[in-house]
Write a protein that holds these residues in place. Sequence first.
Motif, short mmCIF file in Angstrom:
data_model
loop_
_atom_site.label_atom_id
_atom_site.label_comp_id
_atom_site.label_asym_id
_atom_site.label_seq_id
_atom_site.Cartn_x
_atom_site.Cartn_y
_atom_site.Cartn_z
N ALA A 87 -65.66 38.12 -87.80
CA ALA A 87 -66.01 39.44 -87.25
C ALA A 87 -67.35 39.37 -86.54
O ALA A 87 -68.24 38.59 -86.90
CB ALA A 87 -66.04 40.47 -88.36
N ILE A 107 -60.86 37.38 -81.68
CA ILE A 107 -61.45 38.71 -81.74
C ILE A 107 -62.08 39.01 -80.38
O ILE A 107 -62.75 38.15 -79.80
CB ILE A 107 -62.51 38.80 -82.85
CG1 ILE A 107 -61.84 38.62 -84.22
CG2 ILE A 107 -63.26 40.12 -82.79
CD1 ILE A 107 -62.81 38.61 -85.38
N TYR A 123 -67.14 44.03 -82.39
CA TYR A 123 -65.73 44.15 -82.77
C TYR A 123 -65.46 43.36 -84.05
O TYR A 123 -66.10 42.34 -84.31
CB TYR A 123 -64.87 43.63 -81.63
CG TYR A 123 -63.49 44.21 -81.57
CD1 TYR A 123 -63.29 45.59 -81.61
CD2 TYR A 123 -62.38 43.39 -81.44
CE1 TYR A 123 -62.02 46.12 -81.53
CE2 TYR A 123 -61.12 43.91 -81.36
CZ TYR A 123 -60.94 45.28 -81.41
OH TYR A 123 -59.68 45.80 -81.34
N ASP A 124 -64.51 43.81 -84.86
CA ASP A 124 -64.28 43.14 -86.14
C ASP A 124 -62.82 43.01 -86.52
O ASP A 124 -62.51 42.69 -87.67
CB ASP A 124 -65.04 43.85 -87.26
CG ASP A 124 -64.56 45.29 -87.44
OD1 ASP A 124 -63.83 45.79 -86.57
OD2 ASP A 124 -64.91 45.90 -88.47
N ASP A 125 -61.89 43.24 -85.60
CA ASP A 125 -60.47 43.15 -85.93
C ASP A 125 -59.81 42.01 -85.16
O ASP A 125 -59.78 42.05 -83.92
CB ASP A 125 -59.75 44.46 -85.61
CG ASP A 125 -60.16 45.58 -86.57
OD1 ASP A 125 -60.52 45.25 -87.71
OD2 ASP A 125 -60.13 46.75 -86.16
N TYR A 171 -56.75 39.51 -83.73
CA TYR A 171 -55.35 39.51 -83.30
C TYR A 171 -54.80 38.10 -83.50
O TYR A 171 -55.53 37.11 -83.35
CB TYR A 171 -55.24 39.86 -81.82
CG TYR A 171 -55.54 41.30 -81.49
CD1 TYR A 171 -54.51 42.21 -81.29
CD2 TYR A 171 -56.85 41.75 -81.36
CE1 TYR A 171 -54.77 43.54 -80.97
CE2 TYR A 171 -57.13 43.07 -81.05
CZ TYR A 171 -56.09 43.95 -80.85
OH TYR A 171 -56.36 45.26 -80.54
N TYR A 223 -51.93 42.30 -85.70
CA TYR A 223 -53.38 42.45 -85.75
C TYR A 223 -53.80 43.03 -87.11
O TYR A 223 -52.98 43.52 -87.87
CB TYR A 223 -53.89 43.34 -84.61
CG TYR A 223 -53.42 44.78 -84.64
CD1 TYR A 223 -54.19 45.76 -85.24
CD2 TYR A 223 -52.20 45.14 -84.08
CE1 TYR A 223 -53.77 47.08 -85.27
CE2 TYR A 223 -51.76 46.45 -84.10
CZ TYR A 223 -52.55 47.42 -84.71
OH TYR A 223 -52.12 48.72 -84.76
N TRP A 224 -55.08 42.97 -87.39
CA TRP A 224 -55.66 43.36 -88.67
C TRP A 224 -55.96 44.85 -88.67
O TRP A 224 -56.60 45.37 -87.77
CB TRP A 224 -56.93 42.57 -88.91
CG TRP A 224 -57.65 42.86 -90.20
CD1 TRP A 224 -58.79 43.58 -90.35
CD2 TRP A 224 -57.31 42.39 -91.50
NE1 TRP A 224 -59.18 43.60 -91.67
CE2 TRP A 224 -58.29 42.88 -92.41
CE3 TRP A 224 -56.26 41.62 -92.01
CZ2 TRP A 224 -58.25 42.61 -93.77
CZ3 TRP A 224 -56.22 41.35 -93.36
CH2 TRP A 224 -57.21 41.84 -94.23
N ASN A 225 -55.48 45.55 -89.71
CA ASN A 225 -55.82 46.96 -89.90
C ASN A 225 -57.06 47.03 -90.79
O ASN A 225 -56.96 46.91 -92.01
CB ASN A 225 -54.66 47.70 -90.57
CG ASN A 225 -53.48 47.86 -89.63
OD1 ASN A 225 -53.66 48.21 -88.48
ND2 ASN A 225 -52.29 47.57 -90.12
N ASP A 226 -58.21 47.23 -90.19
CA ASP A 226 -59.45 47.21 -90.96
C ASP A 226 -59.51 48.36 -91.97
O ASP A 226 -60.13 48.22 -93.03
CB ASP A 226 -60.65 47.29 -90.01
CG ASP A 226 -61.95 46.95 -90.68
OD1 ASP A 226 -62.02 45.91 -91.32
OD2 ASP A 226 -62.88 47.76 -90.58
N SER A 269 -57.14 47.04 -94.81
CA SER A 269 -57.24 45.61 -95.12
C SER A 269 -55.86 44.95 -95.19
O SER A 269 -55.50 44.33 -96.21
CB SER A 269 -58.01 45.39 -96.42
OG SER A 269 -59.30 45.94 -96.34
N TRP A 329 -52.36 43.35 -92.49
CA TRP A 329 -51.89 42.99 -91.16
C TRP A 329 -50.79 43.96 -90.72
O TRP A 329 -49.99 44.44 -91.52
CB TRP A 329 -51.33 41.58 -91.14
CG TRP A 329 -52.34 40.52 -91.43
CD1 TRP A 329 -52.53 39.85 -92.59
CD2 TRP A 329 -53.34 40.00 -90.52
NE1 TRP A 329 -53.55 38.96 -92.48
CE2 TRP A 329 -54.07 39.02 -91.21
CE3 TRP A 329 -53.65 40.28 -89.19
CZ2 TRP A 329 -55.10 38.31 -90.62
CZ3 TRP A 329 -54.68 39.56 -88.61
CH2 TRP A 329 -55.41 38.58 -89.31
#
Length: 449
Positions: free
Chosen positions: A349, A407, A415-417, A419, A438-441, A444, A446
């Motif tokens: 991140a 990222i 940015y911190d998510d 793909y 992609y990551w669902n921040d 927590s 995918w």
Amino acid sequence: IKRRLIVRKFVLITLLFAVVFTFESKANQKKNIIPKKDSDVFISKNSPGCDVFPTPDPLVEKMMQARKKGDTELYNRLLEEYKSKQPIRESNLPKVIEIKPEDEPAMRWGFDKVIYKGKVPYLNDVWQNEIDEEQIDVDYYAGDTLRAVVARADSSVTIFRSNDNGITWAFDNGFRFSGYAFYEPEIIHGPNGWYHVFSRSTYNNGSIYSRTFDSTGTYKYDTWAVYSADTVLNYSVCSDRADYLDYYLFLMYHKGLGGAGEDGIWFTRSFDYGRTWEAPTQVLYNGSGFPDITYGGDGYLYETFLFRKVDKTKEIYTRTSDDEGDSWQPVVAVQSDTTIKMGPQIAAALDGSGDAWVIWPRRDPLTTNKDYGLLWSWSTDSGVTWSSPHYVNSDVDSNEVLPSISIYDGSGSTYDDPYVTFIKSYYDWTNLSVNSFYWNDSDSSWSVD
């Protein structure tokens, strides 16, 4: 009768002049063509094999400028004008700006664009040697500018550029040398607009070539970042992000010294935009290989690699450096068992949180078919500890391989998510598709691929 004969003579003479003129015109055209030679350093933009791309529509150019300036009102007005003049499907049109993709992560895939048509030098033994080699790489620069680099089967490397976020692409640059080919290209942009293209070559058992261009695409200099008599199997490069004008370049590579228990990883850096490189030093031993490196917003340099022991144990390891690679923290094991694995990929991140993710393909030991699935692990403390590995994609009789994780990283980005894109196919390598998640921040986890 005399009149008819005169008319016939006139017609024949006219036809004769037309034929002569046509041949002379073609001869002159041939004289103006620059022949492509294997010894040429640069590929001519008119050389055979390079696609010719149309000049962007003036309206599209204005739209690009309006978007770069953040003038949403002008952009949308130009968009309506563009729609009224272009007889194409609504689904193929640029969308009205509402939010920037980097501000709100979501899948916003448009229609496919052909950048290059032709063969790439894919090696037939990559699967047997558990190598996840790719012959194309893409990098974001700034605004709507992207570049993609392709290793081609004619022993050349070609660079393509898009100034409208991937809507249109054009030939940008390229190079070729006589007598050997290039594989596994990578491209990195600097905040000054310069960009660096790397490629592993057949020269001297896999030496790694580095070429630097300025913001106009003008060649600056080139060098062998790695010149090794030992076989170089693969490598990874990164910079200390786009925020530093005095950015550094980092390169790690895997030497094939005999496989399990023998291979090792070397490390080198450039402090002058790729002009010169440090003498490489070996940083990992005893069967280490397939490294991937990245730079995080916490100021750490992250590395992940595959460790193949003599007893056939294959382990996924990570480690970090907080001083630009001068020293490294102890390695941390993410997964250790005897199942077949391919090289891992890592992303960190950019918000300074210390979040990082590792993802790798693992062969299912309970199936008779070649059934690979994607495992992942997550760190929230800058790589000190990692979560237990879990499958993020694993379908029965299906292969999920060649993951690429990244990222969005623009200048000043926090940015911190991440793909992930990967290849999915049936167990016998049929019915292939390119998938992504992609990551669902917020929770927590995918997203569904």
